[in-house]
Design a protein around this motif. Structure first.
Motif, PDB file in Angstrom:
ATOM      1  N   THR A   1       0.912  -1.372   0.007  1.00 18.39           N
ATOM      2  CA  THR A   1      -0.083  -0.009  -0.014  1.00 18.39           C
ATOM      3  C   THR A   1       0.831   1.325   0.164  1.00 18.39           C
ATOM      4  OG1 THR A   1      -0.197   0.256   2.358  1.00 18.39           O
ATOM      5  CG2 THR A   1      -1.868  -1.303   1.454  1.00 18.39           C
TER       6      THR A   1
ATOM      7  N   TYR B   1       2.511   9.328  -3.566  1.00 14.72           N
ATOM      8  CA  TYR B   1       1.872   9.373  -4.699  1.00 14.72           C
ATOM      9  C   TYR B   1       2.487   9.712  -6.216  1.00 14.72           C
ATOM     10  CZ  TYR B   1      -2.252   7.646  -1.890  1.00 14.72           C
ATOM     11  OH  TYR B   1      -2.969   6.863  -1.322  1.00 14.72           O
TER      12      TYR B   1
ATOM     13  N   TYR C   1      -5.625   0.440  -8.592  1.00 14.22           N
ATOM     14  CA  TYR C   1      -6.467   1.382  -8.280  1.00 14.22           C
ATOM     15  C   TYR C   1      -7.575   0.875  -7.528  1.00 14.22           C
ATOM     16  CZ  TYR C   1      -3.609   4.771 -10.994  1.00 14.22           C
ATOM     17  OH  TYR C   1      -2.586   5.507 -11.568  1.00 14.22           O
TER      18      TYR C   1
ATOM     19  N   ARG D   1      -9.103   0.382  -3.234  1.00 10.18           N
ATOM     20  CA  ARG D   1      -8.848   0.912  -2.002  1.00 10.18           C
ATOM     21  C   ARG D   1      -8.386  -0.071  -1.040  1.00 10.18           C
ATOM     22  NH1 ARG D   1     -10.829   5.604  -0.092  1.00 10.18           N
ATOM     23  NH2 ARG D   1     -11.641   7.068  -1.663  1.00 10.18           N
TER      24      ARG D   1
ATOM     25  N   ARG E   1      -4.979   1.991  -2.358  1.00  9.86           N
ATOM     26  CA  ARG E   1      -4.361   1.962  -3.518  1.00  9.86           C
ATOM     27  C   ARG E   1      -3.046   1.096  -3.035  1.00  9.86           C
ATOM     28  NH1 ARG E   1      -4.155   7.294  -7.009  1.00  9.86           N
ATOM     29  NH2 ARG E   1      -6.322   7.205  -6.549  1.00  9.86           N
TER      30      ARG E   1
END
Length: 95
Positions: free
Chosen positions: A33, A49, A65, A67, A69
């Motif tokens: 993650t 990111y 992509y 949850r 990410r």
């Protein structure tokens, strides 16, 4: 330490310090993650990111992509030579 040597080699390839630190963590873990990458690489979470996006544009990682990410390492035996060749070819066309 081995990871420091790897980071130095990645810097020579043109990666930034943050890109190299994240890449080394992914070499050890393959799939993580963004939060875990930030914690282990010591790259600020706000920057992870952007850094991962740059690594993806270089063909070194793939962002999943969902949850949360996640980031997946692309096989270094394929990705690193391809990236290196793209740099060499880019330099050839500049002259």
């Amino acid at each position: 330490m081995e990871s420091e040597k790897t980071i130095k080699n990645l810097l020579k390839l043109g990666l930034t310090e943050y890109e190299a630190r994240i890449y080394v963590i992914l070499l050890k873990n393959c799939y993580m993650t963004m939060k875990d990458l930030s914690e282990l690489s010591k790259v600020p979470y706000q920057r992870v990111y952007d850094v991962v996006k740059m690594l993806e544009s270089k063909g070194l990682v793939k962002v999943i992509y969902r949850r949360p990410r996640k980031v997946k390492l692309i096989d270094p035996k394929i990705a690193l030579p391809t990236y290196r060749d793209s740099i060499v070819n880019k330099d050839r066309f500049m002259y």
